[in-house]
Structures are given as C-alpha cells and as structure tokens.
Scaffold this motif. Structure first.
Motif, PDB file in Angstrom:
ATOM      1  N   ARG A  36      -6.997   3.729 -17.078  1.00  0.00           N
ATOM      2  CA  ARG A  36      -7.418   5.227 -17.566  1.00  0.00           C
ATOM      3  C   ARG A  36      -7.803   5.090 -18.898  1.00  0.00           C
ATOM      4  O   ARG A  36      -8.636   5.980 -19.329  1.00  0.00           O
ATOM      5  N   ILE A 132     -16.981   8.477 -10.182  1.00  0.00           N
ATOM      6  CA  ILE A 132     -15.958   7.961 -11.247  1.00  0.00           C
ATOM      7  C   ILE A 132     -15.503   6.865 -10.603  1.00  0.00           C
ATOM      8  O   ILE A 132     -15.905   6.434  -9.531  1.00  0.00           O
ATOM      9  N   PRO A 133     -14.911   5.988 -11.466  1.00  0.00           N
ATOM     10  CA  PRO A 133     -14.139   4.693 -10.988  1.00  0.00           C
ATOM     11  C   PRO A 133     -13.113   5.126  -9.804  1.00  0.00           C
ATOM     12  O   PRO A 133     -12.775   6.130  -9.581  1.00  0.00           O
ATOM     13  N   ILE A 134     -13.035   4.007  -8.907  1.00  0.00           N
ATOM     14  CA  ILE A 134     -12.041   3.854  -7.916  1.00  0.00           C
ATOM     15  C   ILE A 134     -10.699   3.932  -8.368  1.00  0.00           C
ATOM     16  O   ILE A 134      -9.854   4.575  -7.962  1.00  0.00           O
ATOM     17  N   GLY A 135     -10.435   2.993  -9.263  1.00  0.00           N
ATOM     18  CA  GLY A 135      -9.070   2.966 -10.083  1.00  0.00           C
ATOM     19  C   GLY A 135      -8.639   1.438 -10.386  1.00  0.00           C
ATOM     20  O   GLY A 135      -9.263   0.674 -11.012  1.00  0.00           O
ATOM     21  N   ASP A 217      -5.967   0.673  -5.151  1.00  0.00           N
ATOM     22  CA  ASP A 217      -6.569   1.655  -4.523  1.00  0.00           C
ATOM     23  C   ASP A 217      -7.646   1.040  -3.418  1.00  0.00           C
ATOM     24  O   ASP A 217      -7.973   1.643  -2.659  1.00  0.00           O
ATOM     25  N   MET A 218      -7.851  -0.358  -3.722  1.00  0.00           N
ATOM     26  CA  MET A 218      -8.745  -0.813  -2.793  1.00  0.00           C
ATOM     27  C   MET A 218      -8.753  -2.493  -2.662  1.00  0.00           C
ATOM     28  O   MET A 218      -8.473  -2.914  -4.004  1.00  0.00           O
TER      29      MET A 218
END
Lengths: 433, 433
Positions: A36, A132-135, A217-218
C-alpha cells in the motif's frame, strides 16, 4: 514431500507444517501492508529505489559471490549436472548483468496511473479506467538466482510487493541478493517487506503460498514443467504461467526458399533450450525447397523425426512417433511433417500446439493474413524466427515470463501484465432512477 | 450432494458420475469445435445470428411460457419463496425483454479483431496486439432463466462458445430458451454446439465443468455466495466472479449536505437487493449534515446499526456488532460509522470492503482525488450513487457480471472482458542474432 529440508535459520529444528503456514501468511500480510505504501510512490521514487537496489547489489558483490560459492559447493557435493551448476553459478560479470537489468527496469515506462480509456455513463458521469498494481505477487522459481532480482525489480516498478520462493540449490545466493536489494530499496523509502524471500526451504511453504487466496493476488511459477504443473493443480490463487513451448514453423508453398531455410535454422538451432525454439516444422507439399531446408538442419547437427512424406525428403530423417508431435524437445531434435496447404497446417497446429508461438513463412500476404488471424496462439509470426518470442526482443525491456493461458495477459509479460485497473466514476451528485 | 436429481432426458436412469464427466467433456469438445467456426464469423454475421435468435425466442413464446409454467408449478410444490418464484417467473413482457436484450447485444461494438496497440520489435518486426475470443466459456447460474439468453448472446457476439449450467428450478424454462436460441442461431450459420445447455441437473456436472482445465477456458458463476464460493474453491479453470458487494459511501466534511442526503438515500434504498447497494455509510465527524442523513434513511424505512458515535446521532440507531462491518445485507439495513477524516475512512474501507464499489461525497477535489487514487476497489466513485455499478449504466450495453477479482477484468464485464489478445509479429525474414 520428496525431500525433507530443514528450516535454514538460527534454529535447526524442523518446523511444523502449521508454523510454515503461519509464517507464509504473516509474510503475505506484511507484504500487503508494504504494497500500500509502494502503490502511492511516484515513478521517480520507484526508479530511484531500484537504482539504489542495483547499487547495493554491486556493493555487496563479495558477499553474494561467496554465498553463491557455498551453493555451488553444495550442488557439486549433491551431484548436480553441469547444466544445473551453470544456471546456478554467478561471477562478477553475471552479477553486473543482474544489477544492470535492475537499472533497465527502472528506466521502463511506469504503467501505474495510466488512463486506459475514458467514456461517459448514461447518467453523465465520466468513467476513467486507470491502471493500478495487482497487489502481492508470489513468485516460485528454481535454480537461477537472477530471478530473485529480476522478479523483485519488475514487481517494485509496477507497484507490487513480491513474495519470493526460490529453489533450495540457490538458497544462499538468493538470500544474499534479496538482502542486498531490500537494503537498497529501504534506503530509498521502500518498506523492507515490499520484497521478501521466504526463509525456509520446507516444501510446505509452496503449498501455503498456493492456498493463500485473499492474501497473495497472483502466483508466477518460473521453472520446469513439474513445478508449473504442481502450481497450476494446487493453486487457489490465480496463476500466470506457461507450460510448454511446442512452437511450429509452417513453410508455405509461396515461401522464399532462402528465407525459409534461414528462418528454420535460426528458429531451431540458435538456442535449442529456450521456450521459443521451434519444435515442429511443417513443410507444405507444394514448397519446392523442402529438401534444402531439412538438409541444412541435419547438416547443422539437428536430429529430424518425420512422418512418411518427410522421411522421403532425406534418408537421414527417422520415423516420428505420435508423441513426437506433442513433445517440447528443448534440444537439437525436430519433428517434421509434410502438409497440404495452410488449412492442414493450421489443423496440425490446433491439435498439437501448446499455444505459445507459431510462425508462417510465405510471400503470399493473403495466406499469411489468414494464418495470423486463425492460429490461436499467444504469438503468431509472419516471416520471422520463433526465437524472437521474448519480452526483451518485443521492446518490453524485461519479462516476468511468457504466459500461454488465455486470461489477463498473453505472451511476454512485463510491467503492464503486472497491473490491473479500476474504474473511476466522476459524478456531480447523480442518483440512479 | 444435498439432493440427488435424475438425468432429465428420455432415460430415467440415474447417471453414473463417470457418465456425467464424459458427457460434460464431450460437450466441451463439441463447443470448442463450434467456437472455431464462430471465431471466423464477421461482426455482421454474428449480429444477424443474434437477431435470428431473438426472433426464434419470440416465435417460441408459447412453448417457453408453458415450460416456465411447469417450473413455477414445481417450485410452488417444493415451497420456493415468493422472491424465488418471482425471479423464476416469465410472462410475455419479460420474454419480450429477453428478446430485446439479445438484440441490444447484437448492436454492440464487436471487440474481436480490434487492434489494442502496435509497436516495433528491436529487430524491426511490427508487433500488433489484437483482441480475440477467449474460447469456451462455462456459465453456472441459479434460478433466473434470462441468464440463459443474456450469457449466450454475450458469448456469441464476442466469438465465444457457451456451455451453460442453469439451476434445477428453471430447468424447463432454460431448455426451452436454449433450444429456441440454438435454432435461431443455426438458421444463421452458427453451429448448434456454440450454445449448449447441459441436459442433466446432476450436481456432478458442475464438478466436471470446474475440473475441465484445457477444455473450458473460463467459468463465470452467477448466483449466491455459496455457489460462487464452491466454484472458486473447486475450479481448476480460471474463474471470473464476484463474491460480495460490501459497498461503502463516505461523506466527507466538505460534502454538500443536500447531495449527501440524496446520494445516501439512493445508494441504499433505490434497490436494496443489488450488489451495488450501499451496505456501510461512513460519516465524517466534521460533516455537519449527519443527523439529517441518518434521519432521512430511517424515515425511509432503513434499519441503522451504528458504532457509538453514530448512535449518538439518532436514538433509533441500534448498536452494530463486529460482523455488521463485514455484512452484505441486501436488505433495508445499513451499518453506520463516524470517522475522522479521509484517512480513517480509507482505513475502514481497506479492512472491510469486498473490493466492489466505494464512493466519496465531497466538494473538495483534492480529497476526492486522493480517495479515487488510493481506494483499491474495482469501482471508485466521486459524488455518485453506488447503485450505478452496472454494465448497462456504464454504457457497456450489457454485462456478464461484475468482477471483484484483480486479474483479467474488473468491475462490469461485457464483451471486451470476454476477449483476450494475441501478438501478431509481422516480419520480413528476421532471424535472431
């Protein structure tokens, strides 16, 4: 579990599965918090942090090379093959290459914040789709220690946190690289947990990553087929992966003979071990230069396995078995079939391709257009070598992998493939009727 | 298996699990073949086929309505709730709505073949990323028979084949609709297997779809939380899904009080049962109109559950429990918290949001920009009602669902979200050095 490995930390105790699960989940939560912060950093801040990471890697070269020497010694003692040891080995030049690659990533255009498109809702609000970023991205990889740096750099530049799980062969090298990068990144304001290497080699840690839906997230697996298959079978988290690269080159009747020979030789023999190497050659029955092409390949040291009509082209071609058409050799071996026209070539490809890269060689634009439109692989080429299937060659600057699935991103995946988007709805008080 | 259902076909025999698996896999293979034909059809051909499907639906109205009457009678006998029966029920007007919706899809811009971007490879080849269909889409849904037509139309227009698995309550309606559509599509040259409804209600069929990696390219579950959770847990195939819509509206100190009241009322009370309905209201402690907003909501018939500071606004607000902040009521119930500033509002959202839709109400553009940038949901809104979270309202013409995952597509998903892309590499003989 093929092999039980100890938690390589101060403690020599064997960790319980529940401890490993908790460790991975705690690291994932820490990574999400760090992400974040990263998501709010500007392009210049992220680039400066990567420059600092590259500098830290150079400054830590003695420590990294000595850690790598430990891995090499352990690998030799375990009897790793020469090829495995070569993948594992670092020297000053390779380390400089790793640092330079991080700097290259820092110079790439930042996809985060880019506006994809803008439209208007029925009720008049402005709709903006913005990247936006994936996370938090989990990366599970095998023996190449450069992946630690490459993957971390791509994740940071795209605003993602990385949770890395490297192979046990490279454990000391990976730790030294990750520690250097983290200290460089931290010196430039990136939270330490933005790039984390899982400290234990317990295989349970991979399972914990794959089960961490909602936290990871991935997952990007980078390694051999058995690793990728395990990840695809067990993951409860979306996976961006490629399994095989069974790449075809189809030489059409109207191919330029000299170009066809050059492309076939390059697609197969330039480097036989990469996923973009041609594994099957489809020769049109009406192409006049087939004998020349297969002769050149055999003369270059390639073993050819053909169907009956291909065998008739050269007595040195041995019979292909049914499995040959589904095999990624990654070696100087090629399956060869003679086909009647583009339709038959596309039928063969539809049956046997792994969806990676297929090429047509022809001077007939209409036939090329049809092949480019109808062949359903991630990459389709006209008059080019399949060996170009590479993010660097595509101008993406780097790649986290080549995706052969159908969702999210296909083909070479770099920064843009590590982003998603959101809809921003800009209203002035609209209520829905 | 909660309930054993018979294979509803000529045979009344209970199918074996292996038979169901084989049935589903055979249908998937047939769907994939049909999709290759569909992928080559022009926009005009696909649109004409959908117009024919809508016409067939209208022509078959008597048969479809009588099939629906069977489902309604069976549902009444099984004691389905009034709401369930209402979702299930068709009449002439609803059927006309379904046919008109198919025609609307036929008029949407076709994403297939669109060029996403064009660049140049290092070696000079032209690189074109072009949209293509995903392939075979599995849709698993519950009691609304209109999904049969909506989902099939979106799949066909985007060049995908559809494998449909509807709920047992709607089995006769779904069959009648699918049969009418298939005959209409076939009359316009679309292979019959492009839209297939799985004939058995055996729950094993869902498992077989979820396991069909390599045959089914994507699963879209449309239904309640338990269905979506089962699909997400068991699928070996990529899933495009949304679980919850725990949507927040944050009323900032600088909100226009009248706009804030209107947006809060609309976001909660326009329709309480849709996924875009507001479930939590965050009131800034410095917003002067809070008493007015909560009073208006209560007066409109909404039950409010608040934290201590919210309760102080109105004696009719009952205490919220910790679960309230994570609850999608889909009813005239709302949780209310008072927060100190945008930072605290975003913290609350990060902890409790399901990633669907969040809105800020403020006249302060800088605060709005920060909220729009930092809140990480699929849809973020400024000065608009969360009830606008809808593909139709977004101008997409229709939607197959609202995705709350992070990969592939986010928010309302329509035709573009049902496509992927390939790289076309246009060379003139380049070999890699």
């Amino acid at each position: 579990m093929e092999q039980t490995q100890t938690l390589e930390s101060a403690s020599t105790m064997e960790p319980q599965a529940a401890d490993v699960e908790r460790l991975v989940r705690d690291m994932a939560r820490a990574g999400r918090s760090a992400q974040r912060v990263l998501a709010r950093m500007s392009t210049a801040e992220k680039a400066a942090a990567l420059m600092a990471a590259a500098a830290a890697l150079r400054a830590d070269a003695p420590r990294i090379l000595s850690a790598n020497a430990q891995d090499i010694a352990a690998g030799e003692a375990r009897g790793l093959s020469g090829a495995m040891l070569d993948r594992l080995r670092l020297d000053a030049k390779r380390l400089e290459g790793i640092a330079a690659a991080i700097e290259n990533v820092a110079r790439l255009p930042d996809p985060v914040g880019q506006e994809i498109d803008r439209s208007e809702a029925l009720a008049g609000m402005v709709l903006v789709r913005r990247r936006i970023p994936i996370g938090l991205i989990g990366i599970i990889y095998e023996s190449r220690p450069n992946v630690t740096a490459d993957a971390a750099a791509l994740c940071v530049m795209s605003g993602n946190a990385a949770l890395l799980r490297g192979g046990s062969e490279a454990v000391h090298s990976n730790r030294a690289i990750a520690a250097a990068m983290a200290s460089g990144l931290a010196s430039a304001g990136v939270p330490a947990e933005a790039v984390q290497l899982i400290p234990t080699q317990d295989r349970e840690a991979v399972g914990a990553m794959l089960r961490a839906a909602g936290l990871v997230d991935m997952i990007v697996p980078r390694g051999g087929k058995s690793l990728v298959e395990r990840v695809q079978n067990d993951a409860r988290v979306p996976v961006l992966a490629h399994l095989d690269g069974i790449c075809h080159t189809y030489i059409h009747a109207a191919a330029d003979p000299a170009m066809a020979r050059a492309l076939a030789l390059n697609a197969k023999m330039r480097r036989t071990g990469i996923c973009g190497a041609m594994e099957t050659l489809l020769l049109d029955a009406a192409f006049p230069g087939s004998q020349d092409v297969v002769g050149a390949l055999i003369d270059a040291g390639c073993e050819l396995r053909g169907d009956a009509r291909a065998q008739a082209l050269d007595p040195r071609i041995t019979p292909a078995t049914p499995e040959d058409w589904n095999t990624e050799y990654l070696d100087a071996i090629l399956s060869v079939a003679v086909v009647d026209g583009v339709e038959a070539a596309m039928e063969h490809i539809a049956r046997h391709s792994s969806g990676h890269t297929e090429a047509i060689v022809t001077q007939d634009q209409a036939v090329a257009d049809r092949f480019l439109a109808e062949v359903d692989s991630a990459i389709v080429m006209h008059n080019a070598s399949t060996q170009f299937a590479d993010g660097g060659e595509f101008g993406l600057g780097a790649e986290i992998g080549i995706a052969t699935g159908r969702l999210h991103a296909r083909g070479p995946v770099a920064l843009e493939g590590l982003t998603t988007y959101k809809w921003q709805v800009l209203g002035n008080g609209q209520t829905r009727a």
